[in-house]
Motif scaffolding. Structure first.
Motif, PDB file in Angstrom:
ATOM      1  N   GLY A  30       0.638  -1.309   0.232  1.00 23.63           N
ATOM      2  CA  GLY A  30       0.092   0.342  -0.106  1.00 23.63           C
ATOM      3  C   GLY A  30       0.877   1.452  -0.122  1.00 23.63           C
ATOM      4  N   ILE A  31       1.987   1.433   0.842  1.00 22.56           N
ATOM      5  CA  ILE A  31       2.311   2.720   0.560  1.00 22.56           C
ATOM      6  C   ILE A  31       3.066   2.783  -0.032  1.00 22.56           C
ATOM      7  CG2 ILE A  31       4.853   3.397   1.570  1.00 22.56           C
ATOM      8  CD1 ILE A  31       3.037   3.531   4.121  1.00 22.56           C
ATOM      9  N   LEU A  32       4.123   1.145  -1.250  1.00 23.68           N
ATOM     10  CA  LEU A  32       4.714   1.547  -2.910  1.00 23.68           C
ATOM     11  C   LEU A  32       3.646   2.039  -3.604  1.00 23.68           C
ATOM     12  CD1 LEU A  32       6.963  -0.772  -4.097  1.00 23.68           C
ATOM     13  CD2 LEU A  32       4.955  -0.273  -5.487  1.00 23.68           C
ATOM     14  N   GLY A  59       1.121   4.081  -2.818  1.00 26.64           N
ATOM     15  CA  GLY A  59       0.829   5.808  -2.675  1.00 26.64           C
ATOM     16  C   GLY A  59       2.215   6.113  -2.898  1.00 26.64           C
ATOM     17  N   GLN A  60       3.221   5.747  -3.287  1.00 29.35           N
ATOM     18  CA  GLN A  60       4.017   6.214  -3.167  1.00 29.35           C
ATOM     19  C   GLN A  60       4.201   7.075  -4.818  1.00 29.35           C
ATOM     20  OE1 GLN A  60       5.804   8.169  -1.457  1.00 29.35           O
ATOM     21  NE2 GLN A  60       4.338   8.007  -0.166  1.00 29.35           N
ATOM     22  N   ARG A  61       4.105   5.697  -5.938  1.00 28.47           N
ATOM     23  CA  ARG A  61       3.658   5.328  -6.884  1.00 28.47           C
ATOM     24  C   ARG A  61       2.613   5.871  -7.889  1.00 28.47           C
ATOM     25  NH1 ARG A  61       4.542  -0.614  -8.929  1.00 28.47           N
ATOM     26  NH2 ARG A  61       6.300   0.064  -9.615  1.00 28.47           N
ATOM     27  N   GLY A  62       1.739   6.285  -7.069  1.00 29.59           N
ATOM     28  CA  GLY A  62       0.257   7.614  -7.420  1.00 29.59           C
ATOM     29  C   GLY A  62      -1.066   6.560  -7.989  1.00 29.59           C
ATOM     30  N   ASP A  63      -0.295   5.029  -7.711  1.00 30.24           N
ATOM     31  CA  ASP A  63      -1.852   4.657  -8.471  1.00 30.24           C
ATOM     32  C   ASP A  63      -2.748   4.526  -6.542  1.00 30.24           C
ATOM     33  OD1 ASP A  63      -3.585   2.470  -9.160  1.00 30.24           O
ATOM     34  OD2 ASP A  63      -2.150   1.431 -10.081  1.00 30.24           O
ATOM     35  N   ILE A  64      -3.403   5.288  -6.327  1.00 31.09           N
ATOM     36  CA  ILE A  64      -4.190   5.514  -4.885  1.00 31.09           C
ATOM     37  C   ILE A  64      -5.379   4.514  -5.016  1.00 31.09           C
ATOM     38  CG2 ILE A  64      -5.546   7.016  -4.090  1.00 31.09           C
ATOM     39  CD1 ILE A  64      -2.400   7.836  -4.092  1.00 31.09           C
ATOM     40  N   PRO A  65      -6.559   4.252  -6.127  1.00 34.45           N
ATOM     41  CA  PRO A  65      -6.958   2.983  -5.709  1.00 34.45           C
ATOM     42  C   PRO A  65      -6.194   1.876  -4.954  1.00 34.45           C
ATOM     43  CG  PRO A  65      -7.292   4.285  -7.591  1.00 34.45           C
ATOM     44  CD  PRO A  65      -5.762   4.641  -7.161  1.00 34.45           C
ATOM     45  N   ALA A  71      -3.333   0.751  -4.349  1.00 38.45           N
ATOM     46  CA  ALA A  71      -2.374   1.007  -2.527  1.00 38.45           C
ATOM     47  C   ALA A  71      -3.443   0.895  -1.656  1.00 38.45           C
ATOM     48  CB  ALA A  71      -2.070   2.601  -2.145  1.00 38.45           C
ATOM     49  N   GLU A  72      -4.809   2.137  -1.983  1.00 37.50           N
ATOM     50  CA  GLU A  72      -6.024   2.070  -0.265  1.00 37.50           C
ATOM     51  C   GLU A  72      -6.671   0.858  -0.790  1.00 37.50           C
ATOM     52  OE1 GLU A  72     -10.254   4.560   0.415  1.00 37.50           O
ATOM     53  OE2 GLU A  72      -9.540   4.282  -2.041  1.00 37.50           O
ATOM     54  N   LEU A  83      -2.526   8.897   0.211  1.00 41.17           N
ATOM     55  CA  LEU A  83      -3.608   8.706   1.065  1.00 41.17           C
ATOM     56  C   LEU A  83      -4.823   9.445   2.013  1.00 41.17           C
ATOM     57  CD1 LEU A  83      -2.191   4.830   1.902  1.00 41.17           C
ATOM     58  CD2 LEU A  83      -3.758   5.359  -0.638  1.00 41.17           C
ATOM     59  N   LEU A  84      -4.547  10.296   1.792  1.00 46.55           N
ATOM     60  CA  LEU A  84      -4.697  11.081   3.001  1.00 46.55           C
ATOM     61  C   LEU A  84      -6.211  12.108   2.174  1.00 46.55           C
ATOM     62  CD1 LEU A  84      -2.550  13.754   4.243  1.00 46.55           C
ATOM     63  CD2 LEU A  84      -3.774  11.890   5.287  1.00 46.55           C
TER      64      LEU A  84
END
Length: 557
Positions: free
Chosen positions: A87-89, A91-97, A99-100, A127-128
Motif C-alpha cells: 500500500g505504501i509503495l 501510494g508513492q507511485r501515485g496509484d491511489i486506488p 494503494a487503498e 492516501l489522505l
C-alpha cells in the motif's frame, strides 16, 4: 573517514523519487556508521523484511521493491505487513486506488488500523483523501475507546507520581485523570479525582505527548483515564490500571521484568502477554528494543516504533506495567556501532536519533537533556536503586585510544550516583554484557573497554559500595555470570536479550556461565525482597510459554 548517503528532502517531504546516485554525502566525523544495503539480500529474519522494503521505497527504487514484495507475499499469503508495505509503495507511485485496496487487505489480514493514522505521516500523505483514511481519521478523533491512536504507555512511575505516553490523531491537549481503587469491601473507586498537568501533542513530536501526575499515594492501585482536548475520560475507568511504587528508602518486596532483543516478529509478540501474566511492578528494556538500524532515516525510525506500538499485546502490557528503557546499537545506529565523544558529530545522533527516542518513551530522564543528550538516568523502587546507562551515544572506537564506553560526563554521573545511592541493592543496567566471556573476543561488550570497566568496578570497591548487582542485554539468550573480584566481593550479572527475536546466540555454560538458555524466547524475572533479615534478589529465566528453566538467589550478605 566514512561517508554515507542521505536525502533530507526524501525523509521529510517525500518529493519525487530520488535515485541513489542523486543522494548527497554527509561527513560523519569518523564515527562508526553502517553502510546502507544497496540490494535486497535473502531475508531470514522477519524484522528486517519490511525495513528493507521501506528503505528501497525511500530511494525511489519502486520496481525492484514491488518485485521483492510480490514474491514475498506469494510465499507468505495474507501477511499483513507485506500488504501494508505494498500500500505504501503504490501510494508513492501515485496509484491511489491500488494503494487503498492493499491497505484494506492489510487490515482484513490483522493489521491494527491505527497504523494508517500513526504513519509514518509522510508516507501516508498520498492516501489522505481516500475514503479509508478519512474514515479512520474520523474514528480516532471521536471521544470513545479509540480516541487516542497509540498508547497509553505508563512510564516514570515513582512512589508519588506517574507519566503516561500517548499518540494522537491531531495536535491535541492530553491530560490524565486518576482515581484510587478502594478495597473490595468498600467497593469501586474513590470519588476523589486527581488530574495531571496538560501535555500537548504536535507534529514536531510526531503527535506524541507525555502527561505527568503528582500527589499520589505509595504502594497504591489506581484507575486512570486519558482525556484528549477535554473529552473521552469517562469511559475508561474500568479498563486502565496501574500502581505506584513502595516509598523511596523503605524495605519492600517487588518484581521486575527485564530483557532486550525485541525485534518485531508477529508470532512472538505474545511474549508481552507472558510478561503481563506475572504482573511486574516495572519492565526494564535494556536495548535492541525495536531494531531500527537506520539512523539517517527519520521515516524508518518512526515506522519501526509504530509497528510495535500498534500491537494489542504490547498495548495491554504497557498500559499497566511501567516501562523504563535504554537503547543499544540496533536502536541507536546499527550493529556494533559507536557514536563518538562529540555531542553533535555525527549530526544524526542529536538531530534525529535522540529526539525520536525521546518521543517514543516516558522515561524519568534523558542524559543531560538537549545540551548533553543521552538515555542515562536513575530511579528507585523502595530501597533499591536502578542506574540505567547509555553505552552508545558517547562510546569511542575500541580500536583507538583513548577508549571510553560512557564518555567523561556520564562516567562522572555514574560515580556520583553510586556514591549517593543508599539502597539495599544498587542495580547497574548496561545494554551490553559486563562479563568478558559473553561474546568471545568481540570488543563490542565491556571487553573492548577493559580499562574503564576496571575503573568502575574498582571505584565500587574503593568507596565500599555494597549490594551491587549488574544487569545487561545484547546476547540473544538468558545468562547468569559471576565476576570474581580479588579486592572486593564477587559481582553477579543477570543478562537477557531474546524477548521476541528469531535469531539466537549459543549457550555459554562451557565458557563459565552459571546458567545459559536460548530456546525458546525468554526474559528475566527478578524478585527483590529487602524485608528479609538477609535481603535477597532472585533471578528467574522465564520463556515465552511461561516456563522457568533456571533461577538463582543472591543474598545481600
Amino acid at each position: 573517514m566514512m561517508k554515507i548517503s542521505v536525502c533530507t528532502a526524501l525523509l521529510f517531504t517525500l518529493a519525487a523519487p530520488v535515485s541513489a546516485q542523486e543522494l548527497p554525502d554527509y561527513d560523519l566525523g569518523g564515527a562508526s556508521k553502517p553502510k546502507p544495503d544497496m540490494s535486497f539480500r535473502k531475508e531470514n529474519q522477519y524484522k528486517r523484511v519490511h525495513q528493507s522494503s521501506l528503505r528501497f521505497i525511500l530511494r525511489g527504487e519502486l520496481d525492484k521493491t514491488e518485485t521483492f514484495l510480490d514474491k514475498y507475499l506469494a510465499e507468505h499469503p495474507d501477511d499483513a505487513e507485506t500488504l501494508y508495505m505494498l500500500g505504501i509503495l503504490h501510494g508513492q507511485r501515485g496509484d491511489i486506488p491500488k494503494a487503498e485496496n492493499f491497505m484494506k487487505q492489510a487490515i482484513a489480514a490483522g493489521l491494527p488500523d491505527d497504523r494508517l493514522v500513526a504513519g509514518p505521516r509522510e508516507m501516508m500523505k498520498p492516501l489522505l483523501d481516500t475514503d479509508l483514511l478519512e474514515r479512520l481519521m474520523k474514528k480516532y478523533r471521536r471521544p470513545s475507546i479509540s480516541w487516542h491512536v497509540q498508547g497509553p504507555l505508563v512510564g516514570n512511575v515513582t512512589d508519588t507520581s506517574a507519566s503516561f505516553w500517548v499518540r494522537t490523531a491531531d495536535p491535541s491537549e492530553v491530560s490524565v485523570y486518576v482515581r484510587e481503587i478502594l478495597p473490595q469491601d468498600e467497593g469501586g473507586l474513590s470519588p476523589d479525582t486527581l488530574e495531571s498537568s496538560i501535555a500537548t501533542s504536535t507534529p514536531a513530536e510526531d503527535y506524541t505527548a507525555v502527561a505527568t501526575i503528582d500527589g499520589l499515594k505509595p504502594n497504591t492501585e489506581y484507575a486512570y483515564a486519558i482525556s484528549i482536548d477535554g473529552k473521552g475520560a469517562a469511559w475508561a475507568w474500568k479498563r486502565n490500571r496501574f500502581r505506584t511504587f513502595a516509598p523511596q528508602g523503605e524495605a519492600s518486596k517487588f518484581v521486575i521484568a527485564f530483557g532486550g532483543g525485541a525485534g518485531y516478529v508477529p508470532e512472538n509478540e505474545r511474549m508481552w502477554n507472558t510478561i503481563g501474566s506475572f504482573d511486574p511492578h516495572a519492565i526494564l528494556l535494556l536495548g535492541d528494543n525495536v531494531y531500527i538500524d537506520d539512523p539517517e532515516s527519520v521515516v524508518m525510525q518512526q515506522y519501526t516504533y509504530q509497528r510495535r506500538q500498534s500491537r494489542p499485546e504490547w498495548r495491554k502490557l504497557t498500559a499497566r506495567s511501567p516501562v523504563f528503557t535504554i537503547w543499544d546499537d540496533h536502536d541507536f545506529s546499527t550493529n556494533d556501532s559507536w557514536g563518538g565523544a562529540d555531542v553533535d558529530v555525527p549530526f544524526w545522533k542529536k538531530d534525529w536519533v535522540f529526539p525520536i527516542f525521546r518521543q517514543n518513551w516516558a522515561n524519568p530522564g534523558y542524559g543531560g537533556g538537549d545540551e548533553q543528550p543521552g538515555c542515562w538516568y536513575s530511579f528507585q523502587i523502595g530501597d533499591v536503586d536502578f542506574i540505567m546507562l547509555d553505552c552508545r551515544y558517547y562510546r569511542t572506537s575500541p580500536r583507538e585510544s583513548p577508549k571510553s564506553m560512557l564518555g567523561s560526563v556520564q562516567k562522572r554521573w555514574l560515580k556520583k550516583q553510586l556514591t549517593e545511592a543508599n539502597g539495599t541493592f544498587k542495580v547497574i543496567c548496561s545494554s551490553v554484557p559486563w562479563d568478558f566471556r559473553t561474546k568471545g573476543d568481540s570488543r563490542d561488550t565491556w571487553n573492548g573497554y577493559k580499562q574503564e570497566h576496571e575503573e568502575i568496578l574498582s571505584f565500587i570497591e574503593t568507596k565500599r559500595i555494597e549490594g551491587v548487582i549488574l544487569m545487561s542485554a545484547d546476547r540473544h539468550r538468558s545468562d547468569c555470570w559471576k565476576i570474581a573480584r580479588p579486592n572486593g566481593y564477587d559481582l553477579y550479572e543477570f543478562n537477557s536479550s531474546r524477548l521476541t527475536n528469531q535469531h539466537i546466540h549459543p549457550t555459554m555454560e562451557k565458557k563459565g556461565a552459571i546458567f545459559s538458555y536460548n530456546e525458546p524466547q525468554s526474559f528475566g524475572l527478578v524478585t527483590f525482597d529487602t524485608t528479609a533479615s538477609d535481603p535477597e534478589v532472585t533471578y528467574e529465566v522465564v520463556n515465552i510459554n511461561g516456563e522457568k528453566p533456571h533461577s538463582i538467589t543472591v543474598k545481600r550478605s
